[in-house]
Motif scaffolding. Sequence first.
Motif, PDB file in Angstrom:
ATOM      1  N   GLN A 109       0.845  -1.186   0.000  1.00 10.39           N
ATOM      2  CA  GLN A 109       0.000   0.000   0.000  1.00 10.39           C
ATOM      3  C   GLN A 109       0.882   1.238   0.000  1.00 10.39           C
ATOM      4  O   GLN A 109       1.647   1.454   0.950  1.00 10.39           O
ATOM      5  CB  GLN A 109      -0.939   0.007   1.207  1.00 10.39           C
ATOM      6  CG  GLN A 109      -1.971   1.120   1.159  1.00 10.39           C
ATOM      7  CD  GLN A 109      -3.107   0.902   2.134  1.00 10.39           C
ATOM      8  OE1 GLN A 109      -3.039   0.049   3.030  1.00 10.39           O
ATOM      9  NE2 GLN A 109      -4.188   1.636   1.948  1.00 10.39           N
ATOM     10  N   ALA A 110       0.779   2.013  -1.051  1.00  6.95           N
ATOM     11  CA  ALA A 110       1.515   3.261  -1.164  1.00  6.95           C
ATOM     12  C   ALA A 110       0.681   4.388  -0.568  1.00  6.95           C
ATOM     13  O   ALA A 110      -0.549   4.276  -0.464  1.00  6.95           O
ATOM     14  CB  ALA A 110       1.822   3.551  -2.634  1.00  6.95           C
ATOM     15  N   PRO A 111       1.308   5.489  -0.191  1.00  8.06           N
ATOM     16  CA  PRO A 111       0.572   6.614   0.401  1.00  8.06           C
ATOM     17  C   PRO A 111      -0.547   7.083  -0.517  1.00  8.06           C
ATOM     18  O   PRO A 111      -0.334   7.310  -1.712  1.00  8.06           O
ATOM     19  CB  PRO A 111       1.652   7.684   0.561  1.00  8.06           C
ATOM     20  CG  PRO A 111       2.919   6.925   0.689  1.00  8.06           C
ATOM     21  CD  PRO A 111       2.771   5.732  -0.213  1.00  8.06           C
ATOM     22  N   GLY A 112      -1.756   7.203   0.035  1.00  7.63           N
ATOM     23  CA  GLY A 112      -2.887   7.700  -0.727  1.00  7.63           C
ATOM     24  C   GLY A 112      -3.498   6.707  -1.689  1.00  7.63           C
ATOM     25  O   GLY A 112      -4.397   7.050  -2.462  1.00  7.63           O
ATOM     26  N   LYS A 113      -3.042   5.457  -1.653  1.00 10.22           N
ATOM     27  CA  LYS A 113      -3.566   4.432  -2.563  1.00 10.22           C
ATOM     28  C   LYS A 113      -4.114   3.250  -1.786  1.00 10.22           C
ATOM     29  O   LYS A 113      -3.843   3.083  -0.602  1.00 10.22           O
ATOM     30  CB  LYS A 113      -2.456   3.976  -3.515  1.00 10.22           C
ATOM     31  CG  LYS A 113      -1.957   5.064  -4.447  1.00 10.22           C
ATOM     32  CD  LYS A 113      -0.999   4.496  -5.468  1.00 10.22           C
ATOM     33  CE  LYS A 113      -0.548   5.564  -6.454  1.00 10.22           C
ATOM     34  NZ  LYS A 113       0.381   4.998  -7.482  1.00 10.22           N
ATOM     35  N   GLY A 114      -4.869   2.417  -2.480  1.00  7.08           N
ATOM     36  CA  GLY A 114      -5.425   1.229  -1.860  1.00  7.08           C
ATOM     37  C   GLY A 114      -4.418   0.103  -1.802  1.00  7.08           C
ATOM     38  O   GLY A 114      -3.323   0.191  -2.357  1.00  7.08           O
ATOM     39  N   ARG A 115      -4.785  -0.956  -1.095  1.00  8.67           N
ATOM     40  CA  ARG A 115      -3.904  -2.107  -0.983  1.00  8.67           C
ATOM     41  C   ARG A 115      -3.853  -2.849  -2.318  1.00  8.67           C
ATOM     42  O   ARG A 115      -4.879  -3.128  -2.923  1.00  8.67           O
ATOM     43  CB  ARG A 115      -4.388  -3.023   0.133  1.00  8.67           C
ATOM     44  CG  ARG A 115      -3.377  -4.076   0.531  1.00  8.67           C
ATOM     45  CD  ARG A 115      -3.688  -4.641   1.889  1.00  8.67           C
ATOM     46  NE  ARG A 115      -3.523  -3.656   2.950  1.00  8.67           N
ATOM     47  CZ  ARG A 115      -3.571  -3.944   4.251  1.00  8.67           C
ATOM     48  NH1 ARG A 115      -3.798  -5.188   4.634  1.00  8.67           N
ATOM     49  NH2 ARG A 115      -3.420  -3.001   5.152  1.00  8.67           N
ATOM     50  N   GLU A 116      -2.652  -3.190  -2.730  1.00  7.42           N
ATOM     51  CA  GLU A 116      -2.418  -3.762  -4.061  1.00  7.42           C
ATOM     52  C   GLU A 116      -1.762  -5.129  -3.935  1.00  7.42           C
ATOM     53  O   GLU A 116      -0.813  -5.309  -3.155  1.00  7.42           O
ATOM     54  CB  GLU A 116      -1.493  -2.813  -4.844  1.00  7.42           C
ATOM     55  CG  GLU A 116      -1.049  -3.318  -6.197  1.00  7.42           C
ATOM     56  CD  GLU A 116       0.032  -2.436  -6.815  1.00  7.42           C
ATOM     57  OE1 GLU A 116       0.150  -2.444  -8.050  1.00  7.42           O
ATOM     58  OE2 GLU A 116       0.750  -1.757  -6.059  1.00  7.42           O
TER      59      GLU A 116
END
Length: 121
Positions: free
Chosen positions: A39-46
Amino acid sequence: QVQLVESGGGLVQAGGSLRLSCAKSRQPYSTYTMGWFRQAPGKGREFVAAINWSGERTYYADSVKGRFTISRDNAKNTVSLQMNSLKPEDTAIYYCAAGGQSDNAQSYDYWGQGTQVTVSS
């Protein structure tokens, strides 16, 4: 209660490598599919990668194919993620997960606390 503990994160320059490890407590371990998500900042779990209980089947996100390798050692209750040719866009918190199905995050029963991976350009 299953516990997962990740290690191996850190700061690396673009093009470098890191190896993440996930140690699992309690049985049964060997019957679980294990996965790595990020999970990158400001993004959903990938979804990143997953491996079935025997290690015979592996699954990768298109973004990491050819660069990352997932493996497991059932005797040691560990699963690893070797990350090569790292890119700044790989920067994220990486989570280990157990008991799910390939790339479906909602299907996983257990999650670790996460380890930070930062790739500088």
